[in-house]
Write a protein that holds these residues in place. Structure first.
Motif, PDB file in Angstrom:
ATOM      1  N   MET A   1      44.564  55.136  40.853  1.00 44.08           N
ATOM      2  CA  MET A   1      43.356  54.397  40.446  1.00 44.08           C
ATOM      3  C   MET A   1      43.486  53.949  38.983  1.00 44.08           C
ATOM      4  N   TYR A   2      43.060  52.724  38.710  1.00 43.66           N
ATOM      5  CA  TYR A   2      43.116  52.204  37.343  1.00 43.66           C
ATOM      6  C   TYR A   2      42.235  53.069  36.441  1.00 43.66           C
ATOM      7  N   LYS A   3      42.743  53.422  35.256  1.00 44.36           N
ATOM      8  CA  LYS A   3      41.964  54.270  34.336  1.00 44.36           C
ATOM      9  C   LYS A   3      41.355  53.391  33.242  1.00 44.36           C
ATOM     10  N   SER A   4      40.288  52.671  33.589  1.00 45.09           N
ATOM     11  CA  SER A   4      39.636  51.800  32.609  1.00 45.09           C
ATOM     12  C   SER A   4      38.794  52.639  31.660  1.00 45.09           C
ATOM     13  N   VAL A   5      38.693  52.206  30.396  1.00 45.39           N
ATOM     14  CA  VAL A   5      37.781  52.890  29.468  1.00 45.39           C
ATOM     15  C   VAL A   5      36.356  52.369  29.635  1.00 45.39           C
ATOM     16  N   PHE A   6      36.184  51.322  30.454  1.00 52.26           N
ATOM     17  CA  PHE A   6      34.866  50.728  30.597  1.00 52.26           C
ATOM     18  C   PHE A   6      34.072  51.396  31.729  1.00 52.26           C
ATOM     19  N   ARG A   7      32.752  51.221  31.677  1.00 55.77           N
ATOM     20  CA  ARG A   7      31.814  51.872  32.592  1.00 55.77           C
ATOM     21  C   ARG A   7      32.000  51.364  34.026  1.00 55.77           C
ATOM     22  N   PRO A   8      32.058  52.275  35.004  1.00 61.76           N
ATOM     23  CA  PRO A   8      32.143  51.827  36.398  1.00 61.76           C
ATOM     24  C   PRO A   8      30.965  50.907  36.722  1.00 61.76           C
ATOM     25  N   GLY A   9      31.227  49.852  37.460  1.00 60.91           N
ATOM     26  CA  GLY A   9      30.154  48.931  37.849  1.00 60.91           C
ATOM     27  C   GLY A   9      29.803  47.912  36.769  1.00 60.91           C
ATOM     28  N   LEU A  10      30.505  47.945  35.647  1.00 64.73           N
ATOM     29  CA  LEU A  10      30.194  47.040  34.529  1.00 64.73           C
ATOM     30  C   LEU A  10      30.159  45.570  34.965  1.00 64.73           C
ATOM     31  N   LEU A  11      31.078  45.187  35.842  1.00 65.63           N
ATOM     32  CA  LEU A  11      31.186  43.774  36.239  1.00 65.63           C
ATOM     33  C   LEU A  11      30.790  43.575  37.708  1.00 65.63           C
ATOM     34  N   GLN A  12      29.968  44.489  38.231  1.00 66.71           N
ATOM     35  CA  GLN A  12      29.597  44.429  39.650  1.00 66.71           C
ATOM     36  C   GLN A  12      29.029  43.059  40.019  1.00 66.71           C
ATOM     37  N   GLY A  13      29.555  42.479  41.080  1.00 64.27           N
ATOM     38  CA  GLY A  13      29.032  41.209  41.576  1.00 64.27           C
ATOM     39  C   GLY A  13      29.539  39.990  40.828  1.00 64.27           C
ATOM     40  N   GLN A  14      30.344  40.178  39.799  1.00 68.08           N
ATOM     41  CA  GLN A  14      30.823  39.015  39.044  1.00 68.08           C
ATOM     42  C   GLN A  14      32.040  38.371  39.706  1.00 68.08           C
ATOM     43  N   ILE A  15      32.205  37.073  39.452  1.00 72.34           N
ATOM     44  CA  ILE A  15      33.389  36.334  39.891  1.00 72.34           C
ATOM     45  C   ILE A  15      34.251  36.084  38.661  1.00 72.34           C
ATOM     46  N   GLN A  16      35.446  36.678  38.675  1.00 71.25           N
ATOM     47  CA  GLN A  16      36.374  36.546  37.553  1.00 71.25           C
ATOM     48  C   GLN A  16      37.643  35.859  38.038  1.00 71.25           C
ATOM     49  N   VAL A  17      38.033  34.794  37.377  1.00 75.08           N
ATOM     50  CA  VAL A  17      39.211  34.007  37.761  1.00 75.08           C
ATOM     51  C   VAL A  17      40.352  34.354  36.799  1.00 75.08           C
ATOM     52  N   VAL A  18      41.501  34.719  37.357  1.00 80.72           N
ATOM     53  CA  VAL A  18      42.660  35.096  36.537  1.00 80.72           C
ATOM     54  C   VAL A  18      43.839  34.207  36.931  1.00 80.72           C
ATOM     55  N   THR A  19      44.301  33.349  36.009  1.00 77.94           N
ATOM     56  CA  THR A  19      45.502  32.564  36.313  1.00 77.94           C
ATOM     57  C   THR A  19      46.738  33.398  35.965  1.00 77.94           C
ATOM     58  N   GLY A  20      47.823  33.134  36.682  1.00 78.60           N
ATOM     59  CA  GLY A  20      49.007  33.970  36.508  1.00 78.60           C
ATOM     60  C   GLY A  20      48.719  35.385  36.984  1.00 78.60           C
ATOM     61  N   GLY A  21      47.899  35.510  38.020  1.00 79.08           N
ATOM     62  CA  GLY A  21      47.452  36.826  38.477  1.00 79.08           C
ATOM     63  C   GLY A  21      48.470  37.554  39.336  1.00 79.08           C
ATOM     64  N   GLY A  22      49.618  36.931  39.592  1.00 78.10           N
ATOM     65  CA  GLY A  22      50.601  37.535  40.495  1.00 78.10           C
ATOM     66  C   GLY A  22      51.556  38.512  39.832  1.00 78.10           C
ATOM     67  N   SER A  23      51.540  38.600  38.509  1.00 81.84           N
ATOM     68  CA  SER A  23      52.496  39.494  37.844  1.00 81.84           C
ATOM     69  C   SER A  23      52.024  39.792  36.421  1.00 81.84           C
ATOM     70  N   GLY A  24      52.677  40.756  35.798  1.00 81.61           N
ATOM     71  CA  GLY A  24      52.520  41.030  34.366  1.00 81.61           C
ATOM     72  C   GLY A  24      51.092  41.335  33.945  1.00 81.61           C
ATOM     73  N   ILE A  25      50.717  40.758  32.804  1.00 85.51           N
ATOM     74  CA  ILE A  25      49.393  41.013  32.230  1.00 85.51           C
ATOM     75  C   ILE A  25      48.293  40.518  33.180  1.00 85.51           C
ATOM     76  N   GLY A  26      48.515  39.404  33.855  1.00 84.23           N
ATOM     77  CA  GLY A  26      47.511  38.866  34.779  1.00 84.23           C
ATOM     78  C   GLY A  26      47.228  39.830  35.920  1.00 84.23           C
ATOM     79  N   ARG A  27      48.286  40.397  36.474  1.00 87.71           N
ATOM     80  CA  ARG A  27      48.130  41.376  37.556  1.00 87.71           C
ATOM     81  C   ARG A  27      47.365  42.609  37.057  1.00 87.71           C
ATOM     82  N   CYS A  28      47.712  43.054  35.865  1.00 89.83           N
ATOM     83  CA  CYS A  28      47.075  44.250  35.305  1.00 89.83           C
ATOM     84  C   CYS A  28      45.589  44.016  35.046  1.00 89.83           C
ATOM     85  N   VAL A  29      45.253  42.898  34.420  1.00 91.20           N
ATOM     86  CA  VAL A  29      43.838  42.663  34.111  1.00 91.20           C
ATOM     87  C   VAL A  29      43.049  42.414  35.395  1.00 91.20           C
TER      88      VAL A  29
END
Ligand code: ADE
Length: 291
Positions: A1-29
């Motif tokens: 499981m990802y160990k985020s420092v941010f609060r669970p549910g912080l971005l609940q219901g949001q739509i986030q678009v990540v380009t270059g999402g297939g590898s590297g920093i994009g995959r991680c974020v």
């Protein structure tokens, strides 16, 4: 499981678009955004890579979808954002992360090579941001984070990329001013030497250069993808609600070094933040990377 420092549910219901999402920093974020409750739209050119990340996120209990798009092509970008808005209603955040370059001294870069790098690292990011603004964020607000690079001072052997990334910093500043009226914050993150899969895309003669990079860094180590993702998520989050137009460096202090001044030894190493459960060492840094 990802160990985020941010609060669970912080971005609940949001739509986030990540380009270059297939590898590297994009995959991680993408993983971190999903673990915080967002639905992540993974954008890239290679559907197999995007599908693999989508499956990883689903296996971790998150929600993601894939969109194949070449961000250099205006009509593809406009259609992509249109599809996302039809399906999801709006876009809360954009991580303009897709990028790429090839090492070459400036004198040997062809017009075609120069334009390809500028289109990927500057024009494509502009098109993505403009379409997000015009098709969604203008009405409902949002946050954009542009991923640039440590090009402060110079970017030797990557002059085309440095010029494009510096352009993106200026774009970030102007968009922050012009789009504040719509409740849209625009910031940038500038990663330095990050141990990431992208390091394995360079030719073999670059390997000694890559391995020697921490010598130029006051913190005397590589950064990792989770250390960059945390900064991106912060800038997308409500905790950054008064931050717009800034570029946050994630580079262990690299530009603060001075040629000719000895780098003080690191007596108390700052431990890396290892948040990404699927992080893998790039081959060039492991014993698997041949010389
Ligand atoms: N990643 C690297 N280059 C890209 C491009 N042109 N479009 C989408 N993702 C990319």
């Amino acid at each position: 499981m990802y160990k985020s420092v941010f609060r669970p549910g912080l971005l609940q219901g949001q739509i986030q678009v990540v380009t270059g999402g297939g590898s590297g920093i994009g995959r991680c974020v993408a993983h971190e955004l999903a673990v915080l409750g967002a639905h992540v739209v993974l954008v890239g050119r290679q559907s197999a890579k995007l599908a693999a990340v989508q499956a990883e996120i689903a296996a971790a209990g998150g929600s993601a979808s894939c969109e194949v798009c070449n961000i250099r092509v205006e009509a593809e970008v406009a259609a992509l954002i249109g599809r996302i808005v039809v399906v999801h209603g709006r876009i809360h955040g954009l991580v303009n992360n897709a990028g790429g370059q090839f090492p070459s001294p400036l004198k040997d870069i062809s017009l075609k090579g120069w334009e390809a790098v500028v289109q990927t690292n500057l024009t494509g990011g502009f098109l993505m941001a403009r379409e997000c603004l015009n098709q969604s964020m203008q009405k409902q607000g949002g946050a954009i984070v542009n991923i640039v690079a440590d090009m402060w001072g110079s970017m030797p052997s990557m002059g085309h990329s440095g010029a494009a990334r510096a352009g993106m910093v200026s774009f970030t500043e102007t968009a922050a001013l012009e789009w504040a009226t719509y409740g849209v914050r625009v910031n940038a993150v500038a990663p330095g030497y990050i141990a990431s899969s992208g390091m394995d895309s360079y030719p073999p003669e670059m390997r000694p250069v890559i391995r020697g990079m921490p010598k130029a860094v006051p913190l005397q180590r590589f950064g990792n993808e989770a250390e960059v993702a945390a900064a991106i998520v912060f800038l997308l989050s409500p905790a950054a609600s008064f931050i717009t137009g800034t570029t946050l460096r994630i580079d262990g202090g690299r530009p603060n070094g001075r040629v000719g001044m000895p780098m003080p030894p690191v007596l108390n190493p700052v431990p890396a933040f290892d948040g990404f459960h699927l992080a893998a060492e790039p081959k060039v840094l492991s014993s698997k990377g041949d010389d």
